[in-house]
Design a protein around this motif. Structure first.
Motif, PDB file in Angstrom:
ATOM      1  N   ASN A 132       0.701  15.845  24.368  1.00  0.00           N
ATOM      2  CA  ASN A 132       0.961  17.262  24.132  1.00  0.00           C
ATOM      3  C   ASN A 132       1.762  17.458  22.851  1.00  0.00           C
ATOM      4  N   TYR A 133       2.717  16.527  22.633  1.00  0.00           N
ATOM      5  CA  TYR A 133       3.588  16.636  21.462  1.00  0.00           C
ATOM      6  C   TYR A 133       3.760  15.266  20.811  1.00  0.00           C
ATOM      7  N   VAL A 134       3.752  15.257  19.508  1.00  0.00           N
ATOM      8  CA  VAL A 134       4.128  14.079  18.729  1.00  0.00           C
ATOM      9  C   VAL A 134       5.363  14.468  17.915  1.00  0.00           C
ATOM     10  N   VAL A 135       6.458  13.797  18.180  1.00  0.00           N
ATOM     11  CA  VAL A 135       7.699  14.016  17.433  1.00  0.00           C
ATOM     12  C   VAL A 135       7.819  12.884  16.425  1.00  0.00           C
ATOM     13  N   ILE A 136       7.962  13.223  15.147  1.00  0.00           N
ATOM     14  CA  ILE A 136       8.012  12.204  14.091  1.00  0.00           C
ATOM     15  C   ILE A 136       9.430  12.123  13.527  1.00  0.00           C
ATOM     16  N   ASP A 137      10.010  10.940  13.609  1.00  0.00           N
ATOM     17  CA  ASP A 137      11.307  10.679  12.984  1.00  0.00           C
ATOM     18  C   ASP A 137      11.043  10.207  11.555  1.00  0.00           C
ATOM     19  N   LEU A 138      11.295  11.077  10.573  1.00  0.00           N
ATOM     20  CA  LEU A 138      10.986  10.789   9.168  1.00  0.00           C
ATOM     21  C   LEU A 138      12.162  10.196   8.417  1.00  0.00           C
ATOM     22  N   GLY A 139      13.323  10.048   9.081  1.00  0.00           N
ATOM     23  CA  GLY A 139      14.484   9.524   8.372  1.00  0.00           C
ATOM     24  C   GLY A 139      15.006  10.530   7.367  1.00  0.00           C
ATOM     25  N   THR A 140      15.648  10.025   6.321  1.00  0.00           N
ATOM     26  CA  THR A 140      16.244  10.883   5.305  1.00  0.00           C
ATOM     27  C   THR A 140      15.214  11.321   4.275  1.00  0.00           C
ATOM     28  N   TYR A 141      15.310  12.563   3.828  1.00  0.00           N
ATOM     29  CA  TYR A 141      14.407  13.088   2.795  1.00  0.00           C
ATOM     30  C   TYR A 141      14.511  12.231   1.550  1.00  0.00           C
ATOM     31  N   ARG A 142      13.430  11.538   1.220  1.00  0.00           N
ATOM     32  CA  ARG A 142      13.452  10.729   0.006  1.00  0.00           C
ATOM     33  C   ARG A 142      12.072  10.379  -0.534  1.00  0.00           C
ATOM     34  N   GLU A 143      11.035  10.356   0.303  1.00  0.00           N
ATOM     35  CA  GLU A 143       9.758   9.831  -0.160  1.00  0.00           C
ATOM     36  C   GLU A 143       8.624  10.822   0.075  1.00  0.00           C
ATOM     37  N   ARG A 144       7.690  10.868  -0.853  1.00  0.00           N
ATOM     38  CA  ARG A 144       6.678  11.915  -0.857  1.00  0.00           C
ATOM     39  C   ARG A 144       5.692  11.797   0.305  1.00  0.00           C
ATOM     40  N   ASP A 145       5.407  10.594   0.772  1.00  0.00           N
ATOM     41  CA  ASP A 145       4.458  10.496   1.869  1.00  0.00           C
ATOM     42  C   ASP A 145       5.054  11.073   3.140  1.00  0.00           C
ATOM     43  N   ARG A 146       6.342  10.851   3.356  1.00  0.00           N
ATOM     44  CA  ARG A 146       7.001  11.421   4.530  1.00  0.00           C
ATOM     45  C   ARG A 146       7.192  12.924   4.346  1.00  0.00           C
ATOM     46  N   LEU A 147       7.382  13.344   3.132  1.00  0.00           N
ATOM     47  CA  LEU A 147       7.510  14.781   2.866  1.00  0.00           C
ATOM     48  C   LEU A 147       6.216  15.490   3.243  1.00  0.00           C
ATOM     49  N   GLU A 148       5.080  14.851   2.970  1.00  0.00           N
ATOM     50  CA  GLU A 148       3.795  15.450   3.307  1.00  0.00           C
ATOM     51  C   GLU A 148       3.694  15.680   4.811  1.00  0.00           C
ATOM     52  N   GLU A 149       4.110  14.711   5.613  1.00  0.00           N
ATOM     53  CA  GLU A 149       4.068  14.876   7.066  1.00  0.00           C
ATOM     54  C   GLU A 149       4.994  15.999   7.512  1.00  0.00           C
ATOM     55  N   PHE A 150       6.138  16.119   6.853  1.00  0.00           N
ATOM     56  CA  PHE A 150       7.078  17.191   7.180  1.00  0.00           C
ATOM     57  C   PHE A 150       6.441  18.558   6.907  1.00  0.00           C
ATOM     58  N   LEU A 151       5.819  18.695   5.747  1.00  0.00           N
ATOM     59  CA  LEU A 151       5.237  19.976   5.354  1.00  0.00           C
ATOM     60  C   LEU A 151       4.053  20.365   6.229  1.00  0.00           C
ATOM     61  N   ARG A 152       3.340  19.388   6.768  1.00  0.00           N
ATOM     62  CA  ARG A 152       2.143  19.649   7.560  1.00  0.00           C
ATOM     63  C   ARG A 152       2.441  19.842   9.043  1.00  0.00           C
TER      64      ARG A 152
ATOM     65  N   ARG B  54       0.847  -1.204   0.000  1.00  0.00           N
ATOM     66  CA  ARG B  54       0.000   0.000   0.000  1.00  0.00           C
ATOM     67  C   ARG B  54       0.877   1.247   0.000  1.00  0.00           C
ATOM     68  N   ILE B  55       1.544   1.479  -1.116  1.00  0.00           N
ATOM     69  CA  ILE B  55       2.370   2.671  -1.203  1.00  0.00           C
ATOM     70  C   ILE B  55       1.464   3.891  -1.340  1.00  0.00           C
ATOM     71  N   PRO B  56       1.931   5.078  -0.957  1.00  0.00           N
ATOM     72  CA  PRO B  56       1.076   6.273  -0.984  1.00  0.00           C
ATOM     73  C   PRO B  56       0.517   6.565  -2.373  1.00  0.00           C
ATOM     74  N   VAL B  57      -0.692   7.080  -2.408  1.00  0.00           N
ATOM     75  CA  VAL B  57      -1.356   7.403  -3.677  1.00  0.00           C
ATOM     76  C   VAL B  57      -0.521   8.389  -4.488  1.00  0.00           C
ATOM     77  N   ASP B  58       0.008   9.421  -3.824  1.00  0.00           N
ATOM     78  CA  ASP B  58       0.845  10.402  -4.523  1.00  0.00           C
ATOM     79  C   ASP B  58       2.024   9.732  -5.195  1.00  0.00           C
ATOM     80  N   SER B  59       2.595   8.739  -4.522  1.00  0.00           N
ATOM     81  CA  SER B  59       3.764   8.047  -5.073  1.00  0.00           C
ATOM     82  C   SER B  59       3.407   7.267  -6.336  1.00  0.00           C
TER      83      SER B  59
END
Length: 494
Positions: free
Chosen positions: A375-395, A111-116
């Protein structure tokens, strides 16, 4: 493969290419990683193939075909060694760092991201359009997940041109029937000559495979019912037309398909994003800090852990979420926490010093956490490479990019900022572990932002460090906190 390889680790080909290790193999070939002795540090892929004397021409044809092509999504051939007395031949080509679409797909359990999916389709059509408008026309003939490489930035590369061919106007059918069952067009098995429309059939099979979580690659009665519900319904007639049995009933060109898919994307963008509305609602009570590395080896996970425990020490309830499917970091931490005891019920959640760790977490689970008691959710997204993780970064409320403190690696973060220049970057923060003052000032000037900070030495991110706490207090002052629910938490210079 029936034929053993002649290559061994440490062996040198042509007095120049030293074999380092095997990186792949197929039905008629082995692929090795090699270092260029004339250009120390430069790595190449060496494809070793073997054939019978009456097939030598096909090996030469592949080399000549690839040498004649020039496109960013195709491997570049830099050397060719013709068949020896045993029929072994060697192609030296670009080493593409990344993983196959097959492994990427498996990592997402289908189930890879739709954007991908749309991004990959567009990139495939881009390179197919180049091949199909080449003189002579080149037909790839073997579009399948294992023949597609993805770089860390999710940039696509076609590999393995072993059965590609030039289209011959005078032929009525293919001389050799080749292709992967389930992905190859019917005409590749004797009903006619393969042409550009054969590759478009392969694209349709690939799209159906990605859209059904791997359940289907041929159009059957159950295919449409198996298509994921989160995919635009306007995609279905496009896939059906690509998979028509008769070539004349398919799309004629890659450009035509690319235009159709672009229309689907534009139509979807006009719809209100209900997910964003829902996320904004739940984020009234939870703030998100997204941590992403500009490149590998920058200490992204280390920094995310340090931020999480810093927040937890200030009397906040914190979740640290791992959204990097390839990282073993959280699994190792969980093993240390649990000792020899396996996690109860295979749980991906564990606690360390007041921080809830969530290992290998999907986006749907993150939304659930946002609506919870944190209170806080810290997300470890790893290295910039994939659009679904980029979406979480931007939001995220606080998007953090971790970059190397070494000046010679600053180009990585500048390249990342440039490639994402179409997105608003006012909120972005850049953390550079152990960076010198001059390096910080220079990057601030080049990125046109004051949000570049050096982080001090912090050997153990789990434990309190007076220097790290002072720096994080300064960085986050006035940014985190501020809602009624979190008034007990204050940032200030110590």
């Amino acid at each position: 493969m029936d034929h053993p390889s002649k290559l061994l680790i440490g062996l040198t080909i042509g007095g120049r290419y030293e074999i380092i290790r095997k990186i792949g193999e197929g039905g008629m070939s082995h692929v090795y990683l090699a270092e260029d002795l004339k250009l120390p540090g430069k790595l190449w892929a060496v494809k070793e193939s073997v054939s019978h004397p009456n097939q030598y021409n096909s090996i030469r044809d592949e080399a000549q075909l690839l040498i004649s092509l020039s496109h960013s999504r195709l491997p570049r051939i830099v050397d060719f060694f013709p068949p020896d007395s045993d029929g072994y031949t060697y192609l030296v080509m670009d080493y593409i760092q990344g993983i196959t679409l097959e492994k990427y797909f498996s990592g997402y359990r289908g189930r890879i991201p739709v954007d991908s999916i749309f991004q990959l389709a567009d990139q495939l059509l881009e390179v197919l359009e180049y091949l199909h408008t080449n003189d002579p026309v080149v037909i790839f003939r073997d579009l399948k997940p294992s023949n597609i490489m993805l770089t860390e930035q999710l940039e696509l590369r076609l590999i393995d041109f072993g059965i590609a061919r030039n289209y011959k106007q005078e032929q009525t059918q293919d001389t050799v029937k080749l292709g992967t069952v389930g992905f190859a067009a019917p005409e590749q098995y004797g009903s006619g000559q393969s042409d550009a429309r054969s590759d478009l059939y392969g694209l349709g099979a690939l799209l159906l495979y990605l859209s059904t979580a791997g359940a289907c690659s041929e159009w059957t009665q159950k295919a449409e019912k198996s298509i994921r519900s989160d995919l635009p319904r306007r995609l279905i007639p496009i896939i059906r037309k690509l998979l028509q049995f008769a070539p004349e009933n398919r799309y004629a060109t890659a450009a035509e398909v690319r235009k159709e898919l672009a229309e689907v994307v534009r139509h979807e963008m006009k719809k209100p994003d209900l997910r964003q509305i829902r996320d904004l609602a739940v984020r009234n009570s939870t703030q998100v800090v997204a941590v992403m590395g500009a490149s590998g080896g920058t200490g992204t996970t280390h920094t995310a852990i340090a931020i999480s425990h810093f927040l937890a020490r200030n009397h906040s309830k914190v979740a640290l979420v791992e959204m990097n499917v390839r990282s073993p970091a959280f699994r190792r931490i969980q093993q240390i926490v649990n000792g020899d005891q396996p996690p109860a019920g295979g749980s991906r959640k564990f606690e360390v010093q007041g921080v809830d760790y969530w290992r290998q977490t999907a986006r749907a689970d993150v939304i659930t956490l946002l609506s919870g008691s944190y209170n806080y959710v810290v997300i470890d997204l790893g290295t910039y490479r994939e659009r679904d993780r980029l979406e979480e970064f931007l939001r995220a409320d606080v998007p953090v990019i971790v970059a190397s403190g070494a000046e010679w690696r600053q180009q990585d973060v500048k390249d990342m900022a440039l490639s994402l220049s179409r997105y608003p970057q006012q909120k972005w923060m850049y953390f550079m572990p152990l960076a010198q003052h001059d390096a910080v000032q220079r990057l601030r000037k080049e990125l046109n932002t004051t949000q570049v900070f050096s982080l001090p030495l912090n050997m153990d991110p789990f434990d309190k460090s007076e220097e790290m706490d002072r720096v994080l207090n300064h960085i986050f002052q006035g940014i985190l906190g501020g809602t009624q629910r979190r008034r007990r938490f204050r940032f200030g210079l110590s």
